[in-house]
Scaffold this motif. Structure first.
Motif, short mmCIF file in Angstrom:
data_model
loop_
_atom_site.label_atom_id
_atom_site.label_comp_id
_atom_site.label_asym_id
_atom_site.label_seq_id
_atom_site.Cartn_x
_atom_site.Cartn_y
_atom_site.Cartn_z
N ILE A 270 0.85 -1.22 0.00
CA ILE A 270 0.00 0.00 0.00
C ILE A 270 0.87 1.25 0.00
CG2 ILE A 270 -1.79 1.25 1.29
CD1 ILE A 270 -2.54 -1.54 2.51
N PRO A 271 0.69 2.13 -1.00
CA PRO A 271 1.56 3.31 -1.10
C PRO A 271 1.19 4.38 -0.08
CG PRO A 271 -0.13 3.41 -2.78
CD PRO A 271 -0.33 2.10 -2.06
N ASN A 272 2.15 5.31 0.15
CA ASN A 272 1.82 6.48 0.94
C ASN A 272 1.53 7.64 -0.03
OD1 ASN A 272 4.29 7.54 0.13
ND2 ASN A 272 5.33 6.79 1.96
N GLU A 273 1.17 8.79 0.54
CA GLU A 273 0.76 9.94 -0.29
C GLU A 273 1.83 10.36 -1.28
OE1 GLU A 273 -0.39 12.74 2.88
OE2 GLU A 273 -1.89 13.44 1.44
N LYS A 274 3.11 10.33 -0.80
CA LYS A 274 4.21 10.80 -1.66
C LYS A 274 4.39 9.85 -2.83
CE LYS A 274 9.10 12.03 -1.30
NZ LYS A 274 9.75 10.88 -1.91
N GLN A 275 4.40 8.55 -2.54
CA GLN A 275 4.57 7.56 -3.62
C GLN A 275 3.43 7.65 -4.62
OE1 GLN A 275 4.66 4.31 -0.87
NE2 GLN A 275 6.89 4.15 -0.87
N LEU A 276 2.23 7.88 -4.11
CA LEU A 276 1.08 7.98 -5.00
C LEU A 276 1.18 9.24 -5.88
CD1 LEU A 276 -1.71 6.81 -5.83
CD2 LEU A 276 -2.71 8.40 -4.19
N SER A 277 1.60 10.36 -5.28
CA SER A 277 1.74 11.59 -6.07
C SER A 277 2.77 11.39 -7.17
CB SER A 277 2.23 12.76 -5.22
OG SER A 277 1.46 12.88 -4.11
N GLU A 278 3.86 10.67 -6.86
CA GLU A 278 4.89 10.44 -7.88
C GLU A 278 4.32 9.59 -9.03
OE1 GLU A 278 8.55 10.70 -4.68
OE2 GLU A 278 8.05 8.75 -5.53
N PHE A 279 3.53 8.57 -8.67
CA PHE A 279 2.91 7.70 -9.68
C PHE A 279 1.96 8.52 -10.55
CE2 PHE A 279 -0.63 4.88 -10.93
CZ PHE A 279 0.05 3.82 -11.53
N ILE A 280 1.15 9.35 -9.91
CA ILE A 280 0.18 10.16 -10.64
C ILE A 280 0.89 11.14 -11.59
CG2 ILE A 280 -1.53 12.03 -10.30
CD1 ILE A 280 -2.62 10.43 -7.93
N ALA A 281 1.96 11.72 -11.09
CA ALA A 281 2.72 12.68 -11.93
C ALA A 281 3.40 11.94 -13.08
CB ALA A 281 3.74 13.41 -11.07
N ALA A 282 4.04 10.81 -12.78
CA ALA A 282 4.79 10.07 -13.81
C ALA A 282 3.86 9.60 -14.92
CB ALA A 282 5.52 8.90 -13.16
N ARG A 283 2.64 9.24 -14.56
CA ARG A 283 1.68 8.75 -15.57
C ARG A 283 0.88 9.88 -16.23
NH1 ARG A 283 0.56 3.10 -15.88
NH2 ARG A 283 2.30 2.12 -14.83
N GLY A 284 1.07 11.08 -15.72
CA GLY A 284 0.29 12.21 -16.25
C GLY A 284 -1.21 12.02 -16.00
N ILE A 285 -1.54 11.41 -14.87
CA ILE A 285 -2.96 11.12 -14.56
C ILE A 285 -3.68 12.40 -14.15
CG2 ILE A 285 -4.47 9.96 -12.89
CD1 ILE A 285 -2.35 7.68 -12.85
N GLU A 286 -4.85 12.61 -14.74
CA GLU A 286 -5.67 13.76 -14.33
C GLU A 286 -6.83 13.24 -13.52
OE1 GLU A 286 -6.88 16.60 -17.24
OE2 GLU A 286 -4.87 16.58 -18.13
N LEU A 287 -6.92 13.69 -12.28
CA LEU A 287 -7.98 13.15 -11.41
C LEU A 287 -9.32 13.84 -11.71
CD1 LEU A 287 -6.09 12.81 -8.02
CD2 LEU A 287 -6.73 10.99 -9.58
#
Ligand code: RIB
Length: 311
Positions: free
Chosen positions: A294-311
């Motif tokens: 289970i990721p933490n907030e920082k790891q999740l933000s990095e994943f979201i940024a790396a994938r260019g995910i728009e929430l």
């Protein structure tokens, strides 16, 4: 201010076996892979996800008075989870899940509830005194604890989220107050409705059928690597998945529902919450184990940024 989520649910120690294949009946297979003891339980996984993703989690569960119970309690404490409602019993060992994980990430889980079966209505009622912003539950604890928690929450207008696993077609759904979110996975959806949600059309048919089983504002069907279907009783939408290499799907659903609840409380937007939860689920399936994935907030933000995910 952090959103407070009360998780009334299960805590298990997971005995995780990485296997090349399942033995045939009567066969013995010598494996080359590793086995591990990893903290799990649908409730424990959700509680960790809430806390790691920036929520304030109060965890109501029951442990045995044994080494596994001590290890779980120590982990929850080290992660900052509020343990005021975490109980223990001398009458049963801490819950155990025997999990086989195959090379493609498929898991099979057998649960020995142990102390989880001793969580009762009094525990649930006391836990509600923490004034949560939402109540999150699954079906690995006794029905009466679930029903009591749900009715106390409903009386106080606290939104109730139920992650419908493991499938409990015998659960007295007619005794539940209306929910905010009901979220089964594909297998659970088929067990509850008789409809395999293997296409968008079938997932929608299943969501419509779920309305006859349980009253909820939203139905969110977790569709694995096809994302999630969100249905509000009138309209539906699909939150698209994020592609990753699946290593182990354990805890993906638990973390998804925890993330969905948290982001829904923060944003008030169910589709944004479903996309956020999909990102968390994708990260979880790409790692081995339950709590360990289970990721933490920082790891999740990095994943979201790396994938260019728009929430
Ligand atoms: O959903 C995964 C979880 O189910 C595992 O961690 C296991 O403990 C069972 O509760």
């Amino acid at each position: 201010m952090k959103k407070r989520i009360l998780v009334v649910s299960s805590a298990n120690m997971d005995f995780v076996m990485n296997v090349s294949r399942l033995p045939f009946p009567g066969e013995t297979v010598i494996e080359k892979g590793e086995y591990e003891l990893i903290p799990g339980g649908k409730g424990g996984n959700s509680a960790l996800a809430v806390e790691r993703l920036g929520g304030d989690c109060v965890f109501c569960a029951k442990l045995g008075r044994d080494a596994n119970g001590e290890a779980l309690r120590a982990l929850y404490a080290s992660e900052g989870i509020n343990l005021s409602a975490l109980r223990s019993t001398p009458d049963a060992p801490t819950g155990l899940a025997a999990i086989t994980v195959e090379n493609d990430g498929t898991n099979r889980i057998s649960i020995f509830p142990g102390a989880n079966a001793y969580l009762n209505s009094d525990d649930a009622e006391e836990a509600l005194l923490c004034y949560p912003d939402a109540l999150l539950m699954q079906f690995e604890i006794p029905d009466e604890a679930i029903l009591t928690a749900a009715h106390f929450a409903a009386k106080k207008n606290i939104p109730i989220v139920i992650d419908a696993g493991p499938a409990r077609p015998d659960f007295p759904f007619d005794r539940l107050p209306p929910l905010e979110i009901f979220s089964p996975n594909e297998v659970e959806t088929e067990i509850y409705t008789g409809i395999n949600p293997n296409s968008a059309d079938n997932a929608l048919r299943a969501a419509v059928a779920l309305q006859k089983i349980v009253k909820s504002h939203y139905y969110v069907i977790k569709l694995g690597n096809r994302g999630a279907l969100v249905y509000d009783g009138k309209y539906y939408n699909i939150a698209s998945p994020y592609e990753v290499k699946a290593v182990d799907t354990t805890a993906a659903g638990d973390s998804f529902t925890a993330a969905l609840t948290l982001e829904y409380l923060r944003s008030g937007n169910i589709m944004r919450a479903a996309r956020y939860a999909n990102a968390v689920g994708a990260m979880v399936v790409s790692r081995l184990g339950a709590s360990s994935s289970i990721p933490n907030e920082k790891q999740l933000s990095e994943f979201i940024a790396a994938r260019g995910i728009e929430l």
